[in-house]
Design a protein around this motif. Structure first.
Motif, PDB file in Angstrom:
ATOM      1  N   THR A  70       1.187   3.636  -3.126  1.00 14.21           N
ATOM      2  CA  THR A  70       1.413   3.041  -3.143  1.00 14.21           C
ATOM      3  C   THR A  70       3.227   3.285  -4.376  1.00 14.21           C
ATOM      4  O   THR A  70       4.625   1.419  -4.365  1.00 14.21           O
ATOM      5  N   GLY A  71       4.072   4.410  -4.879  1.00 17.25           N
ATOM      6  CA  GLY A  71       4.925   4.153  -5.607  1.00 17.25           C
ATOM      7  C   GLY A  71       6.125   4.008  -4.375  1.00 17.25           C
ATOM      8  O   GLY A  71       7.267   3.095  -4.801  1.00 17.25           O
ATOM      9  N   ASN A  72       6.164   4.525  -3.273  1.00 16.14           N
ATOM     10  CA  ASN A  72       7.277   4.587  -3.143  1.00 16.14           C
ATOM     11  C   ASN A  72       7.759   3.799  -1.943  1.00 16.14           C
ATOM     12  O   ASN A  72       8.065   2.774  -1.671  1.00 16.14           O
ATOM     13  N   ILE A  73       6.457   2.718  -1.522  1.00 13.42           N
ATOM     14  CA  ILE A  73       6.142   1.016  -1.027  1.00 13.42           C
ATOM     15  C   ILE A  73       6.756   0.292  -1.825  1.00 13.42           C
ATOM     16  O   ILE A  73       7.538  -0.611  -1.316  1.00 13.42           O
ATOM     17  N   ALA A  74       6.183   0.682  -3.259  1.00 11.97           N
ATOM     18  CA  ALA A  74       7.027  -0.664  -4.362  1.00 11.97           C
ATOM     19  C   ALA A  74       8.226  -0.342  -3.796  1.00 11.97           C
ATOM     20  O   ALA A  74       9.071  -1.619  -4.358  1.00 11.97           O
ATOM     21  N   ASP A  75       8.890   0.737  -4.042  1.00  6.46           N
ATOM     22  CA  ASP A  75      10.571   0.641  -4.211  1.00  6.46           C
ATOM     23  C   ASP A  75      10.666   0.149  -2.698  1.00  6.46           C
ATOM     24  O   ASP A  75      11.556  -0.361  -2.615  1.00  6.46           O
TER      25      ASP A  75
ATOM     26  N   GLY B 273       7.402  -6.929  -5.372  1.00  3.69           N
ATOM     27  CA  GLY B 273       5.941  -5.967  -4.374  1.00  3.69           C
ATOM     28  C   GLY B 273       4.842  -6.000  -5.001  1.00  3.69           C
ATOM     29  O   GLY B 273       4.024  -5.955  -4.840  1.00  3.69           O
ATOM     30  N   TRP B 274       4.313  -4.952  -6.607  1.00  3.35           N
ATOM     31  CA  TRP B 274       3.882  -4.352  -6.747  1.00  3.35           C
ATOM     32  C   TRP B 274       2.947  -4.877  -7.683  1.00  3.35           C
ATOM     33  O   TRP B 274       3.542  -6.131  -8.844  1.00  3.35           O
TER      34      TRP B 274
ATOM     35  N   THR C 209     -11.709  -4.968  -0.685  1.00  2.00           N
ATOM     36  CA  THR C 209     -11.012  -6.212  -1.774  1.00  2.00           C
ATOM     37  C   THR C 209     -10.533  -5.772  -3.446  1.00  2.00           C
ATOM     38  O   THR C 209     -10.559  -4.421  -4.217  1.00  2.00           O
ATOM     39  N   VAL C 210      -9.420  -7.218  -3.125  1.00  2.00           N
ATOM     40  CA  VAL C 210      -8.300  -7.075  -4.847  1.00  2.00           C
ATOM     41  C   VAL C 210      -8.955  -8.422  -5.236  1.00  2.00           C
ATOM     42  O   VAL C 210      -9.371  -9.334  -4.807  1.00  2.00           O
ATOM     43  N   ILE C 211      -9.053  -8.046  -6.673  1.00  2.00           N
ATOM     44  CA  ILE C 211      -9.455  -8.886  -7.478  1.00  2.00           C
ATOM     45  C   ILE C 211      -9.034  -9.414  -8.808  1.00  2.00           C
ATOM     46  O   ILE C 211      -8.521  -8.840  -9.168  1.00  2.00           O
ATOM     47  N   ASP C 212      -8.273 -10.460  -8.545  1.00  2.00           N
ATOM     48  CA  ASP C 212      -7.509 -11.298  -9.927  1.00  2.00           C
ATOM     49  C   ASP C 212      -8.495 -11.541 -10.800  1.00  2.00           C
ATOM     50  O   ASP C 212      -8.487 -12.902 -11.021  1.00  2.00           O
TER      51      ASP C 212
ATOM     52  N   ASP D 110      -2.356   4.253  -8.051  1.00  4.48           N
ATOM     53  CA  ASP D 110      -1.860   4.096  -8.676  1.00  4.48           C
ATOM     54  C   ASP D 110      -1.474   2.411  -8.433  1.00  4.48           C
ATOM     55  O   ASP D 110      -1.155   2.084 -10.131  1.00  4.48           O
ATOM     56  N   GLY D 111      -2.325   1.836  -8.463  1.00  4.15           N
ATOM     57  CA  GLY D 111      -2.598  -0.028  -8.296  1.00  4.15           C
ATOM     58  C   GLY D 111      -2.967  -0.131  -6.818  1.00  4.15           C
ATOM     59  O   GLY D 111      -2.871   0.026  -5.853  1.00  4.15           O
ATOM     60  N   VAL D 112      -1.775  -1.816  -6.725  1.00  2.00           N
ATOM     61  CA  VAL D 112      -1.892  -2.544  -5.429  1.00  2.00           C
ATOM     62  C   VAL D 112      -0.599  -3.062  -5.387  1.00  2.00           C
ATOM     63  O   VAL D 112       0.119  -3.381  -6.227  1.00  2.00           O
ATOM     64  N   VAL D 113      -0.026  -2.831  -3.688  1.00  2.00           N
ATOM     65  CA  VAL D 113       1.720  -3.650  -3.394  1.00  2.00           C
ATOM     66  C   VAL D 113       1.091  -3.857  -2.375  1.00  2.00           C
ATOM     67  O   VAL D 113       0.241  -4.064  -1.606  1.00  2.00           O
TER      68      VAL D 113
END
Length: 268
Positions: free
Chosen positions: A65-70, A80-81, A160-163, A220-223
């Protein structure tokens, strides 16, 4: 000299001045070349990669996700992150296309009936999808527990991604459905929240998500990778990043210096 010839000369001169200047007509259908070029540039490029190809590329282990965010920021000029408090409940990487639903708080005195869009998208999203649930003003309220996770796992959903929050964490880890959330809370949404919409653009953890966008989550998180031509650009950039990093690692190990590797390959 007779006054008659003089008068004729004067009249001829006046007629020449008053006569309109005729020019070749221009076609309204043929804009200047510069305008045509601007119009062509305004048309977005069509994507060349299939959704399956984009997902396969984003799923590669080297594409964190780090490279994808970049890559998303380089391709679109926008972040995008998701918020840094969007964390995984269990280990593992998810990649899939977004199906969205939104809930908002409701007064206990409100006895109207509302559709349950969270459960609708849970039942309607195709296998491999990522559910994106937004709990408006409900960060401490759980949008998913063990029964919904059991359904998602049985339907072959990617994650699933939940805010908002999630509950029944021990059961979710045993079920094996990967969830990312901003909070963990025992509080149920029943009687507190009602559905607002499904399959509409949403703002999830400070990032816009349109149904069909690519969601990538890891430790690392979600992008969010926008669908369409932007996804093609992100995949191309990831190939370049991986090629550079693969060549930089042995130099760093040999020279024990990242600066020397950057001198050769630069920083992306």
């Amino acid at each position: 000299m007779s006054s008659r010839p003089i008068a004729l000369v004067v009249l001829a001169a006046l007629a020449a001045v008053a006569a309109p200047v005729l020019t070749a007509p221009t076609s309204p259908e043929a804009p200047p070349a510069s305008q045509a070029a601007q119009a062509a540039a305004a048309v977005p490029a069509a994507p060349s990669l299939s959704p399956e190809a984009v997902i396969a590329a984003l799923r590669k282990p080297e594409n964190s996700t780090g490279n994808i965010a970049d890559a998303v920021e380089a391709a679109t000029g926008a972040r995008g992150w998701m918020s840094s408090d969007m964390k995984p409940i269990s280990a593992g990487k998810i990649v899939g296309r977004a199906w969205t639903a939104v809930m908002r708080p409701v007064l206990k005195s409100d006895t109207r009936e509302y559709p349950n869009y969270l459960l609708q998208v849970l039942d309607e999203a195709p296998a491999g999808s990522v559910l994106v649930y937004v709990m408006q003003d409900g960060l401490e309220i759980a949008a998913m527990g063990n029964l919904m996770a059991t359904t998602a796992k049985a339907r072959g959903l990617e994650g699933t991604v939940i805010d908002g929050a999630v509950r029944d964490v021990t059961e979710l880890r045993a079920i094996g459905h990967q969830v990312f959330s901003r909070r963990v809370s025992p509080a149920t949404s029943v009687g507190r929240m009602v559905s607002v919409s499904k399959q509409t653009p949403v703002r999830c953890a400070d990032v816009m998500v349109t149904p069909g966008d690519y969601i990538v989550g890891d430790a690392d998180g979600v992008v969010v990778v926008p669908q369409g031509a932007a996804a093609d650009q992100v995949v191309a950039l990831l190939k370049d990043y991986d090629a550079r990093e693969s060549k930089m690692v042995p130099i760093i190990q040999r020279e024990k210096s990242m600066l020397k590797a950057l001198e050769i390959y630069g920083r992306y």
